[in-house]
Design an enzyme around this catalytic site. Structure first.
Site, short mmCIF file in Angstrom:
data_model
loop_
_atom_site.label_atom_id
_atom_site.label_comp_id
_atom_site.label_asym_id
_atom_site.label_seq_id
_atom_site.Cartn_x
_atom_site.Cartn_y
_atom_site.Cartn_z
N SER A 250 0.95 7.33 -6.01
CA SER A 250 2.10 8.17 -5.64
C SER A 250 2.79 8.70 -6.89
O SER A 250 3.17 7.93 -7.76
CB SER A 250 3.16 7.38 -4.86
OG SER A 250 2.61 6.60 -3.87
N HIS B 41 -1.22 10.49 0.02
CA HIS B 41 -2.36 9.92 -0.69
C HIS B 41 -3.57 10.81 -0.40
O HIS B 41 -4.33 10.56 0.51
CB HIS B 41 -2.64 8.49 -0.21
CG HIS B 41 -1.61 7.49 -0.60
ND1 HIS B 41 -1.87 6.42 -1.42
CD2 HIS B 41 -0.30 7.40 -0.29
CE1 HIS B 41 -0.77 5.72 -1.60
NE2 HIS B 41 0.20 6.29 -0.91
N HIS C 23 -5.91 0.95 0.43
CA HIS C 23 -5.00 -0.15 0.12
C HIS C 23 -5.40 -1.43 0.84
O HIS C 23 -5.95 -1.39 1.94
CB HIS C 23 -3.56 0.22 0.52
CG HIS C 23 -2.92 1.19 -0.42
ND1 HIS C 23 -3.06 2.55 -0.26
CD2 HIS C 23 -2.16 1.00 -1.53
CE1 HIS C 23 -2.39 3.16 -1.25
NE2 HIS C 23 -1.84 2.24 -2.02
N GLU D 55 9.09 -5.78 -0.08
CA GLU D 55 9.47 -7.18 -0.27
C GLU D 55 10.89 -7.43 0.25
O GLU D 55 11.72 -6.52 0.30
CB GLU D 55 9.44 -7.52 -1.78
CG GLU D 55 8.11 -7.32 -2.44
CD GLU D 55 7.74 -5.84 -2.63
OE1 GLU D 55 8.65 -5.02 -2.83
OE2 GLU D 55 6.54 -5.54 -2.55
N ASN E 41 11.55 3.38 -7.29
CA ASN E 41 12.80 2.81 -6.78
C ASN E 41 13.01 1.47 -7.48
O ASN E 41 12.06 0.90 -8.01
CB ASN E 41 12.68 2.57 -5.25
CG ASN E 41 11.50 1.68 -4.92
OD1 ASN E 41 10.36 2.15 -4.85
ND2 ASN E 41 11.75 0.40 -4.73
N1 HPA Z 1 7.63 -2.52 -3.47
C1 HPA Z 1 6.31 -2.44 -3.22
N2 HPA Z 1 5.64 -1.32 -3.31
C2 HPA Z 1 6.30 -0.21 -3.64
C3 HPA Z 1 7.68 -0.21 -3.90
C4 HPA Z 1 8.37 -1.44 -3.81
O1 HPA Z 1 9.60 -1.52 -4.04
N3 HPA Z 1 8.02 1.07 -4.22
C5 HPA Z 1 6.88 1.81 -4.16
N4 HPA Z 1 5.83 1.04 -3.81
#
Ligand code: HPA
Length: 277
Positions: free
Chosen positions: A44, A76, A99, A198, A240
């Site tokens: 990404s 993707h 994935h 998470e 992020n």
């Molecule tokens: N966690 C897991 N995968 C991710 C995140 C994240 O905060 N941001 C983009 N892919």
């Protein structure tokens, strides 16, 4: 080949390296390029790199190559490209990542890497979009992967295949990347299974065990690349801050948006790194 029940990598009697060799033959036929020197997987935010790396020799849907599965996700792109650098190297650009969270098994996850090795590539560049644990990091910032913690509890290695993972993410290649951008920070990538993000507690656990980046890809691919004898460079785009580090909820839209904004800058960086190899 579609991701239907007849997928060759789902048959335990099939040798995944033979499927990878057949896929490399497909790529040679579809691209007219017999040998690739470098492979790059675009995660990404990294999608524009292909056009900056060099002149496109060929571009085709990954699903025309044996063993590749349909892309699961918008954002993707499922395209494979053969690109020639100004210095004359052939780069296989893989815009088709399977994935682990898709649940098709680790053989399918690492098929692109094994195929890249079978096309001749000795260098594997793995990129992704990921969450940042370090509070000084900002969304849109690229960081180098220095090492990983694989929390999937899975491996692409089958049987008693013992492979050393010291310096998995090549210091030599990281140093080359830092010559191009001395501001590049680095960190330990922690692969969770996903596809849920998470919990804040899991992010604190990742931090406590030495992680700086959280994501859902790359580690299993890096292990397969090492098994194939490739030298590996890993980049994460921090899309992020990880859950609980950033105070607002996480969304896939936010991840895509950060990717879109950062894309021109990080794609140019990636192209310059490829040119320096
Ligand atoms: N966690 C897991 N995968 C991710 C995140 C994240 O905060 N941001 C983009 N892919």
């Amino acid at each position: 080949m579609s991701n239907s029940t007849s997928h060759p990598l789902d048959d335990p009697a099939v040798d995944p390296f033979e499927v990878a060799q057949a896929a490399a033959n497909d790529i040679a036929r579809l691209s007219g390029v017999e040998h690739h020197d470098i492979a790059v997987t675009l995660g990404s935010g990294w999608g524009r790199a292909a056009e900056l790396i060099g002149e496109e020799t060929a571009s085709f849907p990954a699903t025309e190559v044996v063993g590749f599965s349909k892309p699961a996700l918008e954002g993707h792109a499922g395209t494979l490209r053969s690109v020639r650098t100004p210095g004359g190297k052939n780069v296989l650009v893989i815009g088709a990542r399977t994935h682990y969270y898709e649940g098709h098994g680790v053989r399918r996850v690492v098929h692109s890497v094994r195929t890249a090795a079978a096309t001749g590539a000795r260098t594997m560049i793995l990129t992704n979009g990921a969450g940042g644990i370090r509070e000084t990091w900002k969304p849109g910032q690229p960081v180098l992967i220095s090492d990983h913690i694989n929390l999937t509890a899975d491996s692409p290695l089958e049987g008693a295949t013992f492979i050393d993972l010291t310096d998995l993410y090549s210091k030599r290649l990281r140093d080359i990347a830092r010559e191009i951008d001395p501001t590049l920070d680095e960190g330990v990538y922690t692969q969770f299974r996903g596809p849920h993000y998470e919990t804040p507690a899991e992010v604190q656990m990742a931090k406590a065990i030495g992680g700086h980046i959280v994501g859902m890809s790359t580690s299993l691919e890096a292990i397969a690349a090492r098994q194939a004898g490739m030298e590996i460079l890993g980049f994460s785009l921090i899309t992020n801050l990880a859950a609980g580090i950033q105070k607002t909820p996480l969304s896939h839209e936010e991840v895509l948006e950060a990717g879109r904004e950062a894309e021109p800058v990080i794609s140019a960086l990636l192209a310059r790194v490829v040119h320096a190899l």
